[in-house]
Write an enzyme that holds these catalytic residues in place. Structure first.
Site, PDB file in Angstrom:
ATOM      1  N   ASP A   1       0.852  -1.186   0.000  1.00 18.58           N
ATOM      2  CA  ASP A   1       0.000   0.000   0.000  1.00 18.58           C
ATOM      3  C   ASP A   1       0.891   1.241   0.000  1.00 18.58           C
ATOM      4  O   ASP A   1       2.004   1.205  -0.557  1.00 18.58           O
ATOM      5  CB  ASP A   1      -0.940  -0.042   1.216  1.00 18.58           C
ATOM      6  CG  ASP A   1      -2.283   0.586   0.921  1.00 18.58           C
ATOM      7  OD1 ASP A   1      -2.320   1.811   0.707  1.00 18.58           O
ATOM      8  OD2 ASP A   1      -3.291  -0.150   0.894  1.00 18.58           O
TER       9      ASP A   1
ATOM     10  N   ASN B   1      -5.650  -1.171  24.818  1.00 16.07           N
ATOM     11  CA  ASN B   1      -4.644  -0.171  25.197  1.00 16.07           C
ATOM     12  C   ASN B   1      -5.282   1.185  25.496  1.00 16.07           C
ATOM     13  O   ASN B   1      -4.598   2.198  25.571  1.00 16.07           O
ATOM     14  CB  ASN B   1      -3.587  -0.024  24.104  1.00 16.07           C
ATOM     15  CG  ASN B   1      -4.182   0.420  22.768  1.00 16.07           C
ATOM     16  OD1 ASN B   1      -5.412   0.526  22.644  1.00 16.07           O
ATOM     17  ND2 ASN B   1      -3.331   0.670  21.791  1.00 16.07           N
TER      18      ASN B   1
ATOM     19  N   ASN C   1     -14.363   0.382  -6.639  1.00 14.43           N
ATOM     20  CA  ASN C   1     -15.424   1.262  -6.149  1.00 14.43           C
ATOM     21  C   ASN C   1     -16.147   2.016  -7.261  1.00 14.43           C
ATOM     22  O   ASN C   1     -16.575   3.135  -7.075  1.00 14.43           O
ATOM     23  CB  ASN C   1     -14.843   2.283  -5.156  1.00 14.43           C
ATOM     24  CG  ASN C   1     -14.139   1.611  -4.003  1.00 14.43           C
ATOM     25  OD1 ASN C   1     -14.597   0.597  -3.514  1.00 14.43           O
ATOM     26  ND2 ASN C   1     -13.013   2.177  -3.602  1.00 14.43           N
TER      27      ASN C   1
ATOM     28  N   TYR D   1      -8.044 -11.898 -10.515  1.00 13.17           N
ATOM     29  CA  TYR D   1      -7.231 -13.060 -10.863  1.00 13.17           C
ATOM     30  C   TYR D   1      -7.735 -14.280 -10.102  1.00 13.17           C
ATOM     31  O   TYR D   1      -8.309 -14.182  -9.004  1.00 13.17           O
ATOM     32  CB  TYR D   1      -5.758 -12.821 -10.535  1.00 13.17           C
ATOM     33  CG  TYR D   1      -5.079 -11.795 -11.404  1.00 13.17           C
ATOM     34  CD1 TYR D   1      -5.211 -11.817 -12.782  1.00 13.17           C
ATOM     35  CD2 TYR D   1      -4.289 -10.804 -10.832  1.00 13.17           C
ATOM     36  CE1 TYR D   1      -4.569 -10.866 -13.576  1.00 13.17           C
ATOM     37  CE2 TYR D   1      -3.649  -9.853 -11.607  1.00 13.17           C
ATOM     38  CZ  TYR D   1      -3.799  -9.883 -12.991  1.00 13.17           C
ATOM     39  OH  TYR D   1      -3.176  -8.962 -13.774  1.00 13.17           O
TER      40      TYR D   1
ATOM     41  N   VAL E   1      -6.740 -14.986  -6.246  1.00  9.99           N
ATOM     42  CA  VAL E   1      -6.893 -13.843  -5.348  1.00  9.99           C
ATOM     43  C   VAL E   1      -8.304 -13.861  -4.783  1.00  9.99           C
ATOM     44  O   VAL E   1      -9.273 -14.135  -5.499  1.00  9.99           O
ATOM     45  CB  VAL E   1      -6.630 -12.517  -6.090  1.00  9.99           C
ATOM     46  CG1 VAL E   1      -6.891 -11.325  -5.169  1.00  9.99           C
ATOM     47  CG2 VAL E   1      -5.196 -12.470  -6.616  1.00  9.99           C
TER      48      VAL E   1
ATOM     49  N   SER F   1     -11.544  -0.897  -0.421  1.00  6.13           N
ATOM     50  CA  SER F   1     -10.203  -0.922   0.156  1.00  6.13           C
ATOM     51  C   SER F   1     -10.242  -1.265   1.629  1.00  6.13           C
ATOM     52  O   SER F   1      -9.282  -1.821   2.180  1.00  6.13           O
ATOM     53  CB  SER F   1      -9.525   0.444  -0.018  1.00  6.13           C
ATOM     54  OG  SER F   1      -8.956   0.569  -1.286  1.00  6.13           O
TER      55      SER F   1
END
Length: 824
Positions: free
Chosen positions: A131, A182, A269, A281, A284, A331
């Site tokens: 990315d 945390n 999108n 593909y 994927v 994404s």
């Protein structure tokens, strides 16, 4: 000749895409070309006068050249390095300092909280994110970033080289692995495992209006994939895509998958039925986006390649500058799937990538149309179900092998069990059915329900080999349990004593059921033969020799000079000294002026008796031998071949017989004796069952349409009888009727058997003569009416007087045609 491969350098962009073929500037453009090494890359540059700007160890090179030159090079296999741009921004972030765990609805949609009760990940996990990089100082990633993180554009390793200046990569990473518990910001899905950050976006060109930092080059994507595989990544997340496939990108994807790496990518999108790559593909996982109501997002692409969907609307995650943001897009759906897969890999460490993907898809919540559809794929991922372990019971039908108790195995998970053992058989595998048509492969196949597995075997075969001195005997192949009794064998000059299991002949072989391969040894005794020495009819001595030895021969005592040894009492053939192979009678011949008169049996070979007489003496013949009759001839003794009164020389005397032929013992074989013009006639011949009898054929034309065939039956060069056959010629028919072979020349009293015609006609009528048994010529008419016309085929049958040739009526001979096919 070196093969040149085309590389299309397509630029993959974040979230939204448009493609421009305009060169980077008016001075130069960038081209891609596949090469195998640095030398080849430099050679290509030299040949085409190009500037080599980069050679990748992963098999391609980048070149700069003028726009005009590039046009001709593209025709030669070079590909323009295209660039894609963001056409509209993703939802701008809203910065906040408050924890947002309660606002992460996506965790509820895909049951992450429930999954954490089973696993939060594994320290062994390595998740690669290709990315824009990551905010390396963000509070949510403390202790989670791999020091081997990589900049695919600059080829530099280390966290200082993957700093995110766009925010997209940081957002994706937070969804996957932001630290929880945390008291800060959000909670990522995976709490144990490192992130391998691969910064692959392009450098922004400040001289242009576009922001190139929001785009990705194929070359950088390829570098990133191969690097991730080399570093041992388990998963690669690619929240990016382009509209055109690229062979080299696909090759990298396929290579990663072959190494067990799972690749997840965003579907795009555009909100249209379009395929983006790498998501589309084969190897994927293509991910679409859903909203807070589990409805497909309006911007989510749909197509046949969509595998799964995950939340992708109003997602809260980490942002650069140690901040947080909200955004939407496929994404952000993709990293939810990546995180889910990471938890599955931790929980099912023995699963393959195929099995992980199959389980994730099979446990997804079906949305939209029932079953797979192009919007939701197989549905919304569900970690609650994906991490469930169900068991099924397997029973084993070993079909005569050792008993294997039923066992419980994990549903949809490969398992193994020891092969069954069956005496005398080799296990061939497990099958799902008793007919052995559906194989089940242990360690590869799995079960989704209780199942009986059936064991298949192949019966063992064994070789029996033979050792017999001086002989070559082929091996015998036998199946397990066969009771084997080998045949005795012949060896010239030896007597076979039997088969043994050892070369020392101490263990005789007894017929046994075969359970293993064996070697059998043949034992022989050498034959011994007797040499008997005769003086006329008196035995004067005998000697014994082994097979193959040469008799030494004795010299008989006599007042007459010894001439030599003969193998027959009539002294026709002198003995030649040679190795012995059978019992031997030797006859001593002296110069005593006696004459040998030898009488033979009917076979002219076997000696009845030999008489030795003085010159001028007479010999009374023995009783005449009987010669057995055959099925064709009767033999009656007539006389001896020579007069044995007043003998003046050695004589061989043979019986002579009168020979009488048995009427009807030789008959005509079936033949087609009524044939059409210009057809070949095949002689059926005679039926003779005595090899000593032959015959000669004579063909006589009686007129243009009739032939007489005469067979002269010959025995010992003498014609014993004649047999006749008549063949008639007819014009070609307009409707085919083919006569089947039959005997059509008969003697009075014989029965004619009609064989009919070859063709099958429903309306055939056969007309037989009324006086069929009388001597003469008869017609059998085969008659068919077809389409208003009548056709005939005529077979002539000739009946002859017994023991006398039949003279054919001149009226018959004078006919123009004795077989007629005509329309009436």
């Amino acid at each position: 000749m070196k093969r040149i491969f085309i590389i299309s350098k397509l630029v993959l962009i974040i979230l939204f895409f448009s493609v421009s073929l305009k060169p980077k500037n008016d001075l130069y453009v960038e081209l891609m070309y596949e090469v195998f090494n640095q030398e080849e890359a430099e050679e290509i540059a030299l040949i085409h006068d190009l500037k080599l700007t980069h050679f990748s160890a992963y098999g391609f090179a980048l070149y700069e050249t003028s726009y005009e030159t590039s046009l001709s090079l593209i025709e030669q296999g070079f590909v323009l390095n295209q660039t894609s741009f963001i056409t509209r921004p993703w939802l701008p972030p809203t910065t906040t300092e408050d924890p947002y765990l309660k606002d992460q609805y996506a965790l509820d949609h895909i049951y992450v909280t429930e999954a954490w009760t089973k696993t939060t990940g594994s320290p062994d996990l390595l998740i690669a994110i290709i990315d824009t990089g990551i905010d390396t100082d963000h509070e949510e990633f403390l202790g989670r970033l791999s020091p081997l993180s990589y900049n695919a554009r600059t080829k530099e390793v280390g966290l200082s080289h993957v700093e995110d200046d766009e925010g997209h990569g940081t957002f994706v990473a937070g969804i996957i692995a932001a630290n929880k518990d945390n008291s800060k910001g959000i909670a990522g899905i995976v709490q144990q495992g490192d992130l391998l950050i691969i910064k692959a976006n392009n450098l922004d060109n400040l001289s242009t209006e576009e922001n190139e930092a929001k785009s990705f080059s194929d070359s950088n994507i390829i570098e990133g994939i191969y690097y991730a595989v080399e570093q041992g990544a388990d998963i690669i997340n690619m929240s990016l895509g382009g509209s055109s496939p690229n062979t080299l990108v696909k090759n990298a994807v396929d290579y990663a998958y072959s190494q067990g790496v799972i690749i997840v990518a965003a579907s795009g999108n555009d909100g249209e039925n379009v395929a983006l790559y790498p998501a589309s593909y084969e190897n994927v996982v293509s991910v679409g986006a859903t909203d807070q109501n589990k409805i497909i997002a309006s911007f989510s692409n749909y197509n046949e390649y969509i595998d799964l969907v995950a939340p992708g609307v109003e997602i809260i995650s980490t942002d650069i500058n140690n901040a947080y943001a909200s955004g939407g897009g496929t994404s952000y759906a993709a990293p939810h799937v990546t995180g889910a897969i990471a938890l599955m890999l931790a929980y099912f460490p023995t699963y393959t990538n195929d099995q992980i993907i199959a389980k994730l898809r099979s446990t997804a919540t079906d949305l939209g149309e029932t079953g797979f559809d192009p919007y939701y794929g197989d549905g919304l991922i569900s970690l609650l179900l994906a991490l469930e372990v169900s068991y099924v019971t397997v029973t084993f039908e070993t079909n005569g092998g050792n008993i294997i108790e039923p066992m419980q195995v994990v549903k949809d998970m490969p398992f193994t069990v020891d092969d069954p053992i069956k005496d005398g058989h080799t296990f061939q595998g497990w099958y799902l059915d008793q007919s052995f048509t559906l194989p089940f492969i242990m360690t590869e196949d799995s079960l989704d329900q209780n199942q009986t597995l059936y064991a298949k075997y192949e019966i063992n075969t064994y070789q029996v080999s033979f050792v017999a001195e001086g002989l070559s005997i082929p091996n015998v192949t036998l199946t397990h349990g066969t009771l084997y009794e080998p045949d005795p064998i012949d060896k010239t000059g030896y007597t076979f004593l039997g088969w043994y299991l050892d070369a020392s002949f101490t263990q005789p072989y007894e017929p046994i059921e075969m359970t293993e391969s064996i070697t059998l040894y043949a034992k022989f005794n050498i034959n011994t033969y007797t040499v008997t020495y005769y003086s006329q009819t008196e035995i004067i001595e005998t000697e014994t020799y082994n097979y193959g030895e040469t008799p030494s021969l004795i010299t008989p005592e006599s007042t007459y000079p010894f001439i030599g040894w003969y193998i027959d009492p009539s002294y026709q053939t002198a003995y030649e000294q040679k190795p012995i192979t059978a019992h031997l009678n030797l006859y001593a011949r002296f110069d005593n002026d006696l004459k040998a008169v030898t009488f033979y049996e009917a076979d002219h070979i076997t000696v009845i008796e030999t008489f030795y007489v003085e010159l001028g003496a007479s010999v009374t013949p023995p009783t005449a031998p009987i010669k057995p009759n055959t099925s064709i001839f009767i033999f009656t003794f007539k006389t001896w071949s020579s007069d044995t009164q007043n003998v003046t020389q050695d004589m061989n005397v043979y019986p002579i017989y009168d020979v009488d032929y048995i009427d009807g013992s030789i008959t005509l074989a079936k033949g087609i004796d009524s044939i059409s013009d210009f057809d070949d006639w095949v002689d059926g011949g005679l039926i003779i069952i005595d090899d000593s009898v032959t015959y000669e054929v004579n063909i006589e034309s009686l007129n243009s349409t009739l032939y007489r065939i005469t067979y002269d039956v010959i025995y010992e060069q003498k014609v014993m009888t004649e047999i006749l056959r008549y063949v008639s010629i007819v014009p070609k028919p307009t409707l085919t009727m083919t006569l089947l072979p039959a005997v059509t020349t008969l003697y009075e009293g014989q029965v004619y058997k009609d064989t009919g015609i070859l063709e099958s006609y429903d309306d055939i009528e056969i007309l037989y003569p009324t006086n069929f048994k009388d001597v003469g010529t008869h017609q059998i008419i085969y008659q068919i009416t077809h389409q208003g016309q009548t056709y005939e085929k005529i077979r002539y049958v000739f009946v002859l007087e017994k023991d006398q040739m039949f003279e054919i009526d001149e009226a018959i001979l004078s006919k123009e045609s004795d077989v007629t096919n005509h329309a009436l």
